[in-house]
Motif scaffolding. Structure first.
Motif, PDB file in Angstrom:
ATOM      1  N   PHE A 157       0.824  -1.204   0.000  1.00 39.89           N
ATOM      2  CA  PHE A 157       0.000   0.000   0.000  1.00 39.89           C
ATOM      3  C   PHE A 157       0.863   1.261   0.000  1.00 39.89           C
ATOM      4  O   PHE A 157       0.493   2.288  -0.562  1.00 39.89           O
ATOM      5  CB  PHE A 157      -0.945  -0.023   1.209  1.00 39.89           C
ATOM      6  N   GLY A 158       2.007   1.190   0.658  1.00 37.19           N
ATOM      7  CA  GLY A 158       2.976   2.273   0.549  1.00 37.19           C
ATOM      8  C   GLY A 158       2.977   3.326   1.630  1.00 37.19           C
ATOM      9  O   GLY A 158       3.758   4.267   1.585  1.00 37.19           O
ATOM     10  N   VAL A 159       2.128   3.196   2.620  1.00 36.50           N
ATOM     11  CA  VAL A 159       2.110   4.129   3.744  1.00 36.50           C
ATOM     12  C   VAL A 159       2.898   3.472   4.882  1.00 36.50           C
ATOM     13  O   VAL A 159       2.833   2.255   5.043  1.00 36.50           O
ATOM     14  CB  VAL A 159       0.655   4.420   4.176  1.00 36.50           C
ATOM     15  N   PRO A 160       3.648   4.232   5.677  1.00 38.27           N
ATOM     16  CA  PRO A 160       4.369   3.617   6.801  1.00 38.27           C
ATOM     17  C   PRO A 160       3.441   2.724   7.616  1.00 38.27           C
ATOM     18  O   PRO A 160       2.257   3.016   7.782  1.00 38.27           O
ATOM     19  CB  PRO A 160       4.856   4.821   7.616  1.00 38.27           C
ATOM     20  N   LYS A 161       3.994   1.634   8.132  1.00 38.03           N
ATOM     21  CA  LYS A 161       3.182   0.641   8.826  1.00 38.03           C
ATOM     22  C   LYS A 161       3.871   0.140  10.083  1.00 38.03           C
ATOM     23  O   LYS A 161       5.093   0.202  10.186  1.00 38.03           O
ATOM     24  CB  LYS A 161       2.918  -0.543   7.902  1.00 38.03           C
ATOM     25  N   ILE A 162       3.065  -0.329  11.004  1.00 40.68           N
ATOM     26  CA  ILE A 162       3.584  -1.047  12.171  1.00 40.68           C
ATOM     27  C   ILE A 162       2.645  -2.214  12.465  1.00 40.68           C
ATOM     28  O   ILE A 162       1.471  -2.190  12.102  1.00 40.68           O
ATOM     29  CB  ILE A 162       3.736  -0.159  13.432  1.00 40.68           C
ATOM     30  N   ALA A 163       3.194  -3.223  13.111  1.00 36.58           N
ATOM     31  CA  ALA A 163       2.370  -4.356  13.525  1.00 36.58           C
ATOM     32  C   ALA A 163       1.718  -4.020  14.867  1.00 36.58           C
ATOM     33  O   ALA A 163       2.297  -3.325  15.702  1.00 36.58           O
ATOM     34  CB  ALA A 163       3.217  -5.610  13.642  1.00 36.58           C
ATOM     35  N   CYS A 164       0.537  -4.516  15.049  1.00 36.80           N
ATOM     36  CA  CYS A 164      -0.255  -4.269  16.259  1.00 36.80           C
ATOM     37  C   CYS A 164       0.472  -4.794  17.509  1.00 36.80           C
ATOM     38  O   CYS A 164       0.876  -5.949  17.562  1.00 36.80           O
ATOM     39  CB  CYS A 164      -1.602  -4.950  16.096  1.00 36.80           C
ATOM     40  N   VAL A 165       0.614  -3.940  18.502  1.00 41.44           N
ATOM     41  CA  VAL A 165       1.289  -4.319  19.748  1.00 41.44           C
ATOM     42  C   VAL A 165       0.496  -5.403  20.476  1.00 41.44           C
ATOM     43  O   VAL A 165       1.061  -6.352  21.016  1.00 41.44           O
ATOM     44  CB  VAL A 165       1.492  -3.083  20.651  1.00 41.44           C
ATOM     45  N   ALA A 166      -0.838  -5.285  20.463  1.00 45.51           N
ATOM     46  CA  ALA A 166      -1.664  -6.288  21.146  1.00 45.51           C
ATOM     47  C   ALA A 166      -1.453  -7.669  20.527  1.00 45.51           C
ATOM     48  O   ALA A 166      -1.412  -8.677  21.240  1.00 45.51           O
ATOM     49  CB  ALA A 166      -3.142  -5.890  21.073  1.00 45.51           C
ATOM     50  N   HIS A 167      -1.291  -7.720  19.213  1.00 45.21           N
ATOM     51  CA  HIS A 167      -1.046  -8.996  18.532  1.00 45.21           C
ATOM     52  C   HIS A 167       0.297  -9.576  18.969  1.00 45.21           C
ATOM     53  O   HIS A 167       0.418 -10.776  19.233  1.00 45.21           O
ATOM     54  CB  HIS A 167      -1.081  -8.778  17.014  1.00 45.21           C
ATOM     55  N   LYS A 168       1.316  -8.714  19.066  1.00 43.17           N
ATOM     56  CA  LYS A 168       2.636  -9.182  19.509  1.00 43.17           C
ATOM     57  C   LYS A 168       2.591  -9.663  20.956  1.00 43.17           C
ATOM     58  O   LYS A 168       3.175 -10.690  21.295  1.00 43.17           O
ATOM     59  CB  LYS A 168       3.671  -8.066  19.356  1.00 43.17           C
ATOM     60  N   LEU A 169       1.897  -8.914  21.816  1.00 42.63           N
ATOM     61  CA  LEU A 169       1.770  -9.320  23.219  1.00 42.63           C
ATOM     62  C   LEU A 169       1.045 -10.656  23.320  1.00 42.63           C
ATOM     63  O   LEU A 169       1.410 -11.517  24.122  1.00 42.63           O
ATOM     64  CB  LEU A 169       1.018  -8.261  24.025  1.00 42.63           C
ATOM     65  N   ASN A 170       0.000 -10.822  22.496  1.00 44.75           N
ATOM     66  CA  ASN A 170      -0.731 -12.082  22.499  1.00 44.75           C
ATOM     67  C   ASN A 170       0.199 -13.235  22.129  1.00 44.75           C
ATOM     68  O   ASN A 170       0.181 -14.286  22.769  1.00 44.75           O
ATOM     69  CB  ASN A 170      -1.913 -12.020  21.524  1.00 44.75           C
ATOM     70  N   ASN A 171       1.019 -13.043  21.095  1.00 45.72           N
ATOM     71  CA  ASN A 171       1.941 -14.095  20.670  1.00 45.72           C
ATOM     72  C   ASN A 171       2.956 -14.425  21.758  1.00 45.72           C
ATOM     73  O   ASN A 171       3.279 -15.586  21.990  1.00 45.72           O
ATOM     74  CB  ASN A 171       2.653 -13.701  19.371  1.00 45.72           C
ATOM     75  N   CYS A 172       3.468 -13.379  22.437  1.00 45.17           N
ATOM     76  CA  CYS A 172       4.437 -13.604  23.524  1.00 45.17           C
ATOM     77  C   CYS A 172       3.789 -14.372  24.675  1.00 45.17           C
ATOM     78  O   CYS A 172       4.357 -15.343  25.184  1.00 45.17           O
ATOM     79  CB  CYS A 172       4.965 -12.265  24.040  1.00 45.17           C
ATOM     80  N   ALA A 173       2.590 -13.929  25.075  1.00 49.24           N
ATOM     81  CA  ALA A 173       1.905 -14.584  26.192  1.00 49.24           C
ATOM     82  C   ALA A 173       1.553 -16.013  25.831  1.00 49.24           C
ATOM     83  O   ALA A 173       1.730 -16.934  26.640  1.00 49.24           O
ATOM     84  CB  ALA A 173       0.645 -13.795  26.555  1.00 49.24           C
ATOM     85  N   LYS A 174       1.070 -16.213  24.613  1.00 53.64           N
ATOM     86  CA  LYS A 174       0.700 -17.558  24.165  1.00 53.64           C
ATOM     87  C   LYS A 174       1.921 -18.480  24.171  1.00 53.64           C
ATOM     88  O   LYS A 174       1.845 -19.626  24.609  1.00 53.64           O
ATOM     89  CB  LYS A 174       0.086 -17.471  22.767  1.00 53.64           C
ATOM     90  N   HIS A 175       3.042 -17.957  23.720  1.00 54.19           N
ATOM     91  CA  HIS A 175       4.275 -18.745  23.712  1.00 54.19           C
ATOM     92  C   HIS A 175       4.668 -19.117  25.141  1.00 54.19           C
ATOM     93  O   HIS A 175       5.049 -20.260  25.420  1.00 54.19           O
ATOM     94  CB  HIS A 175       5.403 -17.960  23.031  1.00 54.19           C
ATOM     95  N   GLY A 176       4.571 -18.138  26.049  1.00 57.75           N
ATOM     96  CA  GLY A 176       4.921 -18.397  27.445  1.00 57.75           C
ATOM     97  C   GLY A 176       3.994 -19.410  28.092  1.00 57.75           C
ATOM     98  O   GLY A 176       4.437 -20.290  28.842  1.00 57.75           O
ATOM     99  N   ILE A 177       2.702 -19.317  27.794  1.00 57.05           N
ATOM    100  CA  ILE A 177       1.717 -20.222  28.390  1.00 57.05           C
ATOM    101  C   ILE A 177       1.907 -21.643  27.878  1.00 57.05           C
ATOM    102  O   ILE A 177       1.840 -22.603  28.638  1.00 57.05           O
ATOM    103  CB  ILE A 177       0.283 -19.729  28.082  1.00 57.05           C
ATOM    104  N   THR A 178       2.132 -21.780  26.585  1.00 58.69           N
ATOM    105  CA  THR A 178       2.180 -23.114  25.984  1.00 58.69           C
ATOM    106  C   THR A 178       3.581 -23.725  25.971  1.00 58.69           C
ATOM    107  O   THR A 178       3.763 -24.821  25.465  1.00 58.69           O
ATOM    108  CB  THR A 178       1.629 -23.075  24.538  1.00 58.69           C
ATOM    109  N   LYS A 179       4.553 -23.011  26.532  1.00 58.40           N
ATOM    110  CA  LYS A 179       5.926 -23.547  26.557  1.00 58.40           C
ATOM    111  C   LYS A 179       6.000 -24.807  27.409  1.00 58.40           C
ATOM    112  O   LYS A 179       6.729 -25.733  27.097  1.00 58.40           O
ATOM    113  CB  LYS A 179       6.885 -22.475  27.078  1.00 58.40           C
ATOM    114  N   SER A 180       5.222 -24.828  28.478  1.00 56.53           N
ATOM    115  CA  SER A 180       5.163 -26.019  29.326  1.00 56.53           C
ATOM    116  C   SER A 180       4.226 -27.033  28.670  1.00 56.53           C
ATOM    117  O   SER A 180       3.068 -26.731  28.406  1.00 56.53           O
ATOM    118  CB  SER A 180       4.632 -25.656  30.719  1.00 56.53           C
TER     119      SER A 180
END
Length: 201
Positions: free
Chosen positions: A89-112
């Motif tokens: 699309f060509g406009v500056p972009k960033i990934a959603c912080v909530a999505h990244k936090l979800n991925n981090c938390a999910k990884h931490g929860i399911t690591k065990s």
């Protein structure tokens, strides 16, 4: 004059795919400027979820509302197709912080492995009470027999919302007596019921 746009896709339970677009801007006309958000569209998305199709849909929406030139930032989830669409699309972009936090938390929860297996087992039980009329009715009967009022359903685990792990487990714990009765009266396989060890976790 300057706006940012967030976009997210989701699938209904039918399932039908939708794409949502929301703009965010500062209202400078008030004595105390504040952030405002407006939903532009939530519309069916019938194309394949490729970067090219997502970028086309984004462009269609921004052109419909004549905002393409005002955009200074696009925000979307961290999925590769979404990020590539925003890049195209060509406009500056960033990934959603909530999505990244979800991925981090999910990884931490399911690591065990133990916790990951417990989550899967609990989610299977909950899903059974949602899709099977017999299981749902039995759960309601068990809740009534042990005197639990005001609760009519278990809470589902949603893969993209890490906090639903807590909500699912909290609800199961809240209705533990009814669930023990439910397990005794249902025909679930032994490995599919919550054990005493599971309850301790």
């Amino acid at each position: 004059d300057y706006i940012t746009l967030t976009t997210d896709g989701w699938t209904s339970s039918i399932p039908e795919k939708y794409q949502a677009y929301t703009v965010h801007f500062i209202n400078w006309s008030e004595p105390e400027p504040f952030l405002k958000s407006k939903i532009l569209a939530v519309e069916p998305f019938e194309a394949r979820s490729t970067a090219i199709e997502l970028e086309k849909d984004l462009r269609r929406i921004t052109e419909r509302f004549s905002i393409t030139e005002k955009l200074v930032l696009n925000v979307g989830d961290g999925a590769a197709d979404v990020q590539k669409a925003l890049l195209l699309f060509g406009v500056p972009k960033i990934a959603c912080v909530a999505h990244k936090l979800n991925n981090c938390a999910k990884h931490g929860i399911t690591k065990s492995k133990v916790i990951d297996n417990l989550i899967k087992k609990a989610a299977k039980i909950v899903r059974n009470t949602k899709v099977s009329t017999n299981a749902k009715n039995l759960l309601l009967q068990c809740l009534a027999k042990v005197g639990i009022q005001g609760i009519t359903a278990l809470v589902s685990y949603v893969n993209t919302r890490w906090n639903t792990v807590y909500l699912m487990m909290d609800r199961l714990n809240e209705v533990k007596d009814a669930m023990i009765l439910f397990f005794a009266e249902t025909n679930l396989d032994k490995e599919d019921v919550l054990t005493e060890r599971d309850w301790k976790w």
